[in-house]
Enzyme design. Structure first.
Site, PDB file in Angstrom:
ATOM      1  N   LYS A  13       0.661  -1.102   0.027  1.00 50.37           N
ATOM      2  CA  LYS A  13      -0.041   0.146  -0.037  1.00 50.37           C
ATOM      3  C   LYS A  13       0.807   1.195  -0.041  1.00 50.37           C
ATOM      4  O   LYS A  13       0.829   2.177  -0.788  1.00 50.37           O
ATOM      5  CB  LYS A  13      -0.871   0.084   1.170  1.00 50.37           C
ATOM      6  CG  LYS A  13      -1.736  -1.048   1.472  1.00 50.37           C
ATOM      7  CD  LYS A  13      -2.873  -0.773   2.574  1.00 50.37           C
ATOM      8  CE  LYS A  13      -2.246  -1.071   3.977  1.00 50.37           C
ATOM      9  NZ  LYS A  13      -1.308  -2.214   4.355  1.00 50.37           N
ATOM     10  N   ARG A  88      -9.792   1.011   8.566  1.00 53.85           N
ATOM     11  CA  ARG A  88      -9.336  -0.430   8.620  1.00 53.85           C
ATOM     12  C   ARG A  88     -10.492  -0.990   9.560  1.00 53.85           C
ATOM     13  O   ARG A  88     -10.323  -2.170  10.066  1.00 53.85           O
ATOM     14  CB  ARG A  88      -8.113  -0.322   9.939  1.00 53.85           C
ATOM     15  CG  ARG A  88      -6.872  -0.009   9.025  1.00 53.85           C
ATOM     16  CD  ARG A  88      -5.813  -0.615   9.686  1.00 53.85           C
ATOM     17  NE  ARG A  88      -4.492   0.262   9.038  1.00 53.85           N
ATOM     18  CZ  ARG A  88      -3.272  -0.358   9.116  1.00 53.85           C
ATOM     19  NH1 ARG A  88      -3.293  -1.338   9.151  1.00 53.85           N
ATOM     20  NH2 ARG A  88      -2.604   0.643   8.551  1.00 53.85           N
ATOM     21  N   ARG A 127      12.122  -5.555   4.861  1.00 52.79           N
ATOM     22  CA  ARG A 127      11.474  -4.348   4.649  1.00 52.79           C
ATOM     23  C   ARG A 127      12.413  -3.248   5.479  1.00 52.79           C
ATOM     24  O   ARG A 127      12.882  -3.574   6.773  1.00 52.79           O
ATOM     25  CB  ARG A 127      10.244  -3.989   4.988  1.00 52.79           C
ATOM     26  CG  ARG A 127       9.836  -2.391   4.781  1.00 52.79           C
ATOM     27  CD  ARG A 127       8.609  -2.174   4.740  1.00 52.79           C
ATOM     28  NE  ARG A 127       7.926  -2.561   6.142  1.00 52.79           N
ATOM     29  CZ  ARG A 127       6.486  -2.546   6.520  1.00 52.79           C
ATOM     30  NH1 ARG A 127       5.657  -2.147   5.620  1.00 52.79           N
ATOM     31  NH2 ARG A 127       5.818  -2.889   7.427  1.00 52.79           N
ATOM     32  N   ARG A 160      11.325  -1.785  11.103  1.00 51.95           N
ATOM     33  CA  ARG A 160      10.076  -1.396  11.996  1.00 51.95           C
ATOM     34  C   ARG A 160       9.992  -2.242  13.139  1.00 51.95           C
ATOM     35  O   ARG A 160      10.126  -3.536  12.971  1.00 51.95           O
ATOM     36  CB  ARG A 160       8.838  -1.135  11.011  1.00 51.95           C
ATOM     37  CG  ARG A 160       8.604   0.105  10.623  1.00 51.95           C
ATOM     38  CD  ARG A 160       7.277   0.016   9.717  1.00 51.95           C
ATOM     39  NE  ARG A 160       6.153  -0.626  10.223  1.00 51.95           N
ATOM     40  CZ  ARG A 160       5.194  -0.675   9.530  1.00 51.95           C
ATOM     41  NH1 ARG A 160       4.885   0.175   8.192  1.00 51.95           N
ATOM     42  NH2 ARG A 160       4.062  -1.152   9.782  1.00 51.95           N
ATOM     43  N   ARG A 171      -0.880  -9.036  13.093  1.00 54.42           N
ATOM     44  CA  ARG A 171      -1.390  -7.912  12.126  1.00 54.42           C
ATOM     45  C   ARG A 171      -2.197  -8.610  10.948  1.00 54.42           C
ATOM     46  O   ARG A 171      -3.243  -7.944  10.870  1.00 54.42           O
ATOM     47  CB  ARG A 171      -0.323  -7.022  11.544  1.00 54.42           C
ATOM     48  CG  ARG A 171       0.391  -6.245  12.520  1.00 54.42           C
ATOM     49  CD  ARG A 171       1.964  -5.791  12.237  1.00 54.42           C
ATOM     50  NE  ARG A 171       1.864  -4.906  10.998  1.00 54.42           N
ATOM     51  CZ  ARG A 171       3.029  -4.800  10.282  1.00 54.42           C
ATOM     52  NH1 ARG A 171       3.986  -5.289  10.729  1.00 54.42           N
ATOM     53  NH2 ARG A 171       2.904  -4.009   9.112  1.00 54.42           N
TER      54      ARG A 171
HETATM   55  P1  AP5 Z   1       4.820  -1.374   1.764  1.00 52.08           P
HETATM   56  O1  AP5 Z   1       4.449  -0.767   0.712  1.00 52.08           O
HETATM   57  O2  AP5 Z   1       5.730  -0.875   2.899  1.00 52.08           O
HETATM   58  O3  AP5 Z   1       3.580  -2.161   2.342  1.00 52.08           O
HETATM   59  P2  AP5 Z   1       2.425  -1.769   3.081  1.00 52.08           P
HETATM   60  O4  AP5 Z   1       1.187  -2.289   2.453  1.00 52.08           O
HETATM   61  O5  AP5 Z   1       2.388  -0.249   2.886  1.00 52.08           O
HETATM   62  O6  AP5 Z   1       2.787  -2.321   4.521  1.00 52.08           O
HETATM   63  P3  AP5 Z   1       2.688  -1.770   5.893  1.00 52.08           P
HETATM   64  O7  AP5 Z   1       3.244  -2.940   6.918  1.00 52.08           O
HETATM   65  O8  AP5 Z   1       3.008  -0.281   6.126  1.00 52.08           O
HETATM   66  O9  AP5 Z   1       1.165  -1.890   6.167  1.00 52.08           O
HETATM   67  P4  AP5 Z   1       0.579  -1.903   7.693  1.00 52.08           P
HETATM   68  O10 AP5 Z   1      -1.081  -1.807   6.948  1.00 52.08           O
HETATM   69  O11 AP5 Z   1       0.688  -3.135   8.397  1.00 52.08           O
HETATM   70  O12 AP5 Z   1       1.284  -0.870   8.426  1.00 52.08           O
HETATM   71  P5  AP5 Z   1       0.842   0.833   8.753  1.00 52.08           P
HETATM   72  O13 AP5 Z   1       2.069   1.520   9.005  1.00 52.08           O
HETATM   73  O14 AP5 Z   1      -0.144   1.255   8.159  1.00 52.08           O
HETATM   74  O15 AP5 Z   1       5.716  -2.744   1.023  1.00 52.08           O
HETATM   75  C1  AP5 Z   1       6.212  -3.808   1.860  1.00 52.08           C
HETATM   76  C2  AP5 Z   1       7.523  -4.453   1.651  1.00 52.08           C
HETATM   77  O16 AP5 Z   1       7.200  -4.963   0.003  1.00 52.08           O
HETATM   78  C3  AP5 Z   1       8.571  -3.402   1.445  1.00 52.08           C
HETATM   79  O17 AP5 Z   1       9.856  -3.648   1.478  1.00 52.08           O
HETATM   80  C4  AP5 Z   1       8.513  -2.902  -0.081  1.00 52.08           C
HETATM   81  O18 AP5 Z   1       9.751  -2.243  -0.654  1.00 52.08           O
HETATM   82  C5  AP5 Z   1       8.336  -4.241  -1.088  1.00 52.08           C
HETATM   83  N1  AP5 Z   1       7.256  -4.213  -1.955  1.00 52.08           N
HETATM   84  C6  AP5 Z   1       6.099  -3.125  -2.147  1.00 52.08           C
HETATM   85  N2  AP5 Z   1       5.658  -3.495  -3.516  1.00 52.08           N
HETATM   86  C7  AP5 Z   1       6.703  -4.299  -4.065  1.00 52.08           C
HETATM   87  C8  AP5 Z   1       6.531  -4.974  -5.323  1.00 52.08           C
HETATM   88  N3  AP5 Z   1       5.555  -4.562  -6.249  1.00 52.08           N
HETATM   89  N4  AP5 Z   1       7.486  -5.865  -5.579  1.00 52.08           N
HETATM   90  C9  AP5 Z   1       8.162  -6.182  -4.661  1.00 52.08           C
HETATM   91  N5  AP5 Z   1       8.426  -5.826  -3.622  1.00 52.08           N
HETATM   92  C10 AP5 Z   1       7.615  -4.962  -3.073  1.00 52.08           C
HETATM   93  O19 AP5 Z   1       0.192   0.416  10.328  1.00 52.08           O
HETATM   94  C11 AP5 Z   1       1.064   0.261  11.505  1.00 52.08           C
HETATM   95  C12 AP5 Z   1       0.179   0.056  12.618  1.00 52.08           C
HETATM   96  O20 AP5 Z   1      -0.471   1.289  13.026  1.00 52.08           O
HETATM   97  C13 AP5 Z   1      -1.081  -0.748  12.772  1.00 52.08           C
HETATM   98  O21 AP5 Z   1      -0.652  -2.129  12.930  1.00 52.08           O
HETATM   99  C14 AP5 Z   1      -1.979  -0.463  13.681  1.00 52.08           C
HETATM  100  O22 AP5 Z   1      -1.470  -0.714  15.202  1.00 52.08           O
HETATM  101  C15 AP5 Z   1      -1.746   1.183  13.441  1.00 52.08           C
HETATM  102  N6  AP5 Z   1      -2.641   1.729  12.631  1.00 52.08           N
HETATM  103  C16 AP5 Z   1      -2.351   2.218  11.399  1.00 52.08           C
HETATM  104  N7  AP5 Z   1      -3.556   2.749  10.621  1.00 52.08           N
HETATM  105  C17 AP5 Z   1      -4.451   2.407  11.518  1.00 52.08           C
HETATM  106  C18 AP5 Z   1      -5.844   2.648  11.492  1.00 52.08           C
HETATM  107  N8  AP5 Z   1      -6.412   3.373  10.309  1.00 52.08           N
HETATM  108  N9  AP5 Z   1      -6.774   2.302  12.541  1.00 52.08           N
HETATM  109  C19 AP5 Z   1      -6.118   1.721  13.501  1.00 52.08           C
HETATM  110  N10 AP5 Z   1      -4.997   1.618  13.807  1.00 52.08           N
HETATM  111  C20 AP5 Z   1      -3.884   2.028  12.706  1.00 52.08           C
END
Ligand code: AP5
Length: 214
Positions: A13, A88, A127, A160, A171
């Site tokens: 994402k 979410r 990552r 992270r 997660r």
């Molecule tokens: P990346 O693009 O980083 O993936 P992502 O889907 O953004 O992953 P996240 O781990 O950031 O999502 P998340 O939803 O768990 O975490 P968030 O920070 O939002 O890609 C992942 C890896 O793959 C990278 O190394 C990248 O280079 C590689 N990659 C990407 N695309 C590729 C491709 N096409 N080919 C090859 N490699 C590729 O949330 C963290 C925490 O915050 C949550 O657990 C929760 O506690 C809290 N939180 C956040 N938002 C909310 C909310 N709305 N409500 C409640 N709690 C929340």
């Protein structure tokens, strides 16, 4: 243009959002990054959020909704924005719907990034991200040009805290229970466009542009 990016943790994402930001010059609103910033500043929100984030749980809806409401009211969001990682839960989606209605706006695109759980677990262990500017790397698929340093701001890139295998697995459980039902919820309202999260990263900008402009 207002775009929402849905998908499981680690599906890509953030990577897709940054490409869209680059192409269309609209800001990315990543609730995960905003919460991590609050945690690093040890603000009242950060102190509460940390207890949920380190376990891979969702931060309570009312706290996240407030954060997003303030952010989408800022000046740079007037021409549009990309929501990455929000909503979410159905509750968050309902609140977002109300916020947008109050502003007389609507979502233009909902994109669902799909990837299997096994691939996600493998990928997230490799990552790395920049704690300063949020740039995302992968030690094999997208390594930084200079080992260990962010291409954009030269800061030391880090793993992270929630990218440990047991937290990643939790997660994913939380995603399937609370966030995945949103796909059906949105499909009843708009056309949800699907993109694979493992498309060759070099052709990703072209594919995303085609999806948005089709
Ligand atoms: P990346 O693009 O980083 O993936 P992502 O889907 O953004 O992953 P996240 O781990 O950031 O999502 P998340 O939803 O768990 O975490 P968030 O920070 O939002 O890609 C992942 C890896 O793959 C990278 O190394 C990248 O280079 C590689 N990659 C990407 N695309 C590729 C491709 N096409 N080919 C090859 N490699 C590729 O949330 C963290 C925490 O915050 C949550 O657990 C929760 O506690 C809290 N939180 C956040 N938002 C909310 C909310 N709305 N409500 C409640 N709690 C929340």
């Amino acid at each position: 243009m207002r775009i929402m990016i849905l998908g499981p943790p680690g599906s890509g994402k953030g990577t897709c959002s940054k490409i869209i930001e680059e192409i269309y010059k609209i800001p990315v609103i990543t609730t995960g990054d905003m919460l991590r910033e609050a945690v690093s500043k040890e603000s009242p929100l950060g102190i509460i959020a940390k207890t949920y984030m380190e376990k891979g749980e969702l931060v309570p809806d009312d706290l996240v909704n407030k954060l997003v409401k303030e952010r989408i009211s800022e000046k740079d969001s007037v021409k549009g924005f990309i929501l990455d990682g929000y909503p979410r839960s159905i509750k968050q989606a309902q609140v977002l719907e109300e916020m947008l209605a109050e502003m007389g706006k609507k979502l233009d695109h909902v994109i669902n990034v799909v990837l299997e759980d096994e691939a996600i677990i493998t990928r997230l262990s490799l990552r790395r991200s920049c704690p300063k500017c949020g740039a995302i790397y992968h030690l094999i698929n997208k390594p930084p040009k200079k080992q260990g340093l962010c291409d954009l701001c030269n800061t030391k890139i880090v793993q992270r805290e929630d990218d440990k295998e047991e937290v990643i697995k939790h997660r994913l459980e939380v995603y399937w229970e609370k966030t995945q039902p949103l796909i059906d919820w949105y499909e009843k309202r708009v056309k949800v466009k699907k993109i694979r999260g493992d498309i060759d990263i070099n052709i990703l900008p072209k594919v995303i542009k085609e999806i948005i402009e089709s």
